[in-house]
Motif scaffolding. Structure first.
Motif, short mmCIF file in Angstrom:
data_model
loop_
_atom_site.label_atom_id
_atom_site.label_comp_id
_atom_site.label_asym_id
_atom_site.label_seq_id
_atom_site.Cartn_x
_atom_site.Cartn_y
_atom_site.Cartn_z
N PRO A 57 10.71 -0.67 8.06
CA PRO A 57 9.26 -0.74 8.35
C PRO A 57 8.79 0.39 9.14
O PRO A 57 9.08 1.23 9.31
CB PRO A 57 9.69 -1.94 9.68
N ASP A 58 7.53 0.14 7.71
CA ASP A 58 6.14 1.55 8.64
C ASP A 58 6.04 1.63 9.70
O ASP A 58 6.90 0.76 10.70
CB ASP A 58 5.28 0.98 7.63
N ARG A 64 9.21 -3.24 3.74
CA ARG A 64 8.36 -2.28 2.74
C ARG A 64 9.70 -2.98 1.64
O ARG A 64 11.06 -2.63 1.91
CB ARG A 64 8.42 -1.74 2.76
N ARG A 65 9.22 -3.20 1.12
CA ARG A 65 10.14 -4.06 -0.17
C ARG A 65 9.80 -3.12 -1.60
O ARG A 65 8.59 -3.59 -1.82
CB ARG A 65 10.47 -4.98 -0.24
N GLY A 219 5.74 -3.42 -5.26
CA GLY A 219 6.17 -2.64 -4.03
C GLY A 219 6.35 -1.33 -4.61
O GLY A 219 6.51 -0.45 -3.50
N ILE A 220 5.05 -0.77 -5.76
CA ILE A 220 5.19 0.56 -6.17
C ILE A 220 4.04 1.23 -4.50
O ILE A 220 4.28 2.65 -4.56
CB ILE A 220 4.48 1.17 -6.68
N GLU A 221 3.32 0.47 -3.86
CA GLU A 221 2.64 1.28 -3.40
C GLU A 221 3.36 1.88 -1.76
O GLU A 221 2.91 2.84 -1.30
CB GLU A 221 1.59 -0.16 -2.76
N HIS A 222 4.74 1.38 -2.02
CA HIS A 222 5.64 1.84 -0.49
C HIS A 222 5.86 3.17 -0.76
O HIS A 222 6.42 4.06 -0.16
CB HIS A 222 6.70 0.70 -0.50
N LEU A 223 6.01 3.44 -1.93
CA LEU A 223 6.38 4.77 -2.43
C LEU A 223 5.29 5.80 -2.62
O LEU A 223 5.83 6.98 -2.37
CB LEU A 223 7.09 5.00 -3.37
N ARG A 242 12.64 11.77 6.28
CA ARG A 242 12.48 10.91 5.05
C ARG A 242 12.17 9.55 5.50
O ARG A 242 12.67 8.98 6.51
CB ARG A 242 14.33 11.47 5.09
N VAL A 243 12.56 9.04 4.12
CA VAL A 243 12.35 7.59 4.86
C VAL A 243 13.20 6.35 4.13
O VAL A 243 14.27 6.47 3.40
CB VAL A 243 11.53 6.77 4.26
N PRO A 244 13.57 6.15 5.57
CA PRO A 244 15.26 5.35 5.47
C PRO A 244 15.51 4.10 4.54
O PRO A 244 14.86 3.10 4.82
CB PRO A 244 15.78 4.59 7.06
#
Length: 306
Positions: A57-58, A64-65, A219-223, A242-244
């Protein structure tokens, strides 16, 4: 090189521009054309062709998917097969997003490069980046005369995917949101364990140099919104940056994944949409461009209406 007759969807891209002084018709925007497309012009995406990545999660606790559609046959199938095996083995669980390079890519995998891979992964060669020509009624393209593609002899669409064509065959294109396989120097071609997605201007120079295996469809916005890495090539220098990755599963193994569909690239609505993207005549635009790079004609994808 084989030449197939261009169909209306791509032939429209090179159509002569209308004289503005004589054009009093009100033209719909591309989004309006997509919204009015008939139900029969949408094609379902099989859940088994989806890759679902759940990130930690953010900072506000929001989930976030990221949903990826895998490349269809006959393209990149050695790498796609490996990705299916990696997902089934839950190999990405506990790995991370390790790189965010501005106007380029976001990359994920095992930051330590020490995690053991599943057995029996396929090994591909550089020749597998390109698929030899084959006659298919679903392959539509814009010939290079008039408005050449800077990177290929021709380009077009196959069952909803952007492709380029040259003397050696056909290959997928590095448009925004496309997913590719990280690799070391040749002859290494990567296994599929290290993946990236394009978050900037289409890096077409990577075409035929790296395997493309899919595209982000939700979900591209999460990247794309992640902080940019400060290390070389945008890699994160500290572990806490880093994002787990919590899990990566094939779509048919995820209970709550929605159904998706894409606008048939052989449909009348897609032909009108492609023309509208190439020649913007809706009220905001004063001068139609008269053409469009293929990456500026993203294939519409939506959640399937219940």
């Amino acid at each position: 090189m084989k030449r197939y007759l261009p169909l209306v969807a791509c032939a429209a891209l090179c159509a002569p521009l209308p004289l503005l002084a004589q054009d009093t018709k009100t033209h719909p925007a591309p989004s309006e054309i997509v919204a009015s497309a008939k139900a029969g012009e949408w094609v379902a995406i099989a859940p088994s062709d989806l890759l679902v990545m759940d990130l930690a999660p953010d900072s506000k606790g929001k989930a976030r998917r990221v949903v990826i559609q895998l490349m269809p046959k006959p393209f990149s199938q050695g790498w796609v097969g490996n990705i299916r095996k990696l997902a089934a083995a839950r190999w990405w669980d506990g790995t991370s997003i390790n790189r965010a390079q501005d106007n380029y890519v976001v990359q994920w995998g095992d930051a330590t490069e020490k995690k053991a891979l599943p057995e029996a992964l396929a090994t591909m060669e550089a020749k597998d980046y390109v698929t030899p020509d084959w006659p298919s009624k679903d392959w539509i393209f814009e010939r290079a005369d008039g408005r050449p593609d800077a990177y290929a002899g021709a380009h077009g669409f196959y069952v909803g995917w952007p492709l380029a064509q040259g003397r050696e065959g056909l290959w997928p294109i590095h448009c925004y949101g496309m997913v590719g396989v990280g690799r070391n120097l040749a002859p290494d071609t990567g296994t599929g364990a290290e993946l990236y997605t394009v978050i900037g201007h289409a890096p077409r120079h990577l075409d035929r140099n790296i395997a493309l295996v899919g595209r982000v469809i939700e979900g591209i916005e999460h990247l794309s919104s992640l902080p940019r890495g400060t290390g070389a090539l945008g890699f994160y220098e500290k572990e806490e940056e880093r994002v787990p990755i919590l899990s990566v599963r094939l779509g048919d193994a995820v209970r709550d994944v929605p159904a998706f569909e894409y606008l048939d690239t052989n449909s009348a609505s897609f032909a009108a949409y492609a023309d509208a993207r190439a020649n913007r005549r809706d009220p905001f635009f004063n001068v139609p461009a008269g053409g469009a790079d293929i990456c500026n004609i993203p294939v519409p994808i939506r959640r399937k209406a219940k």
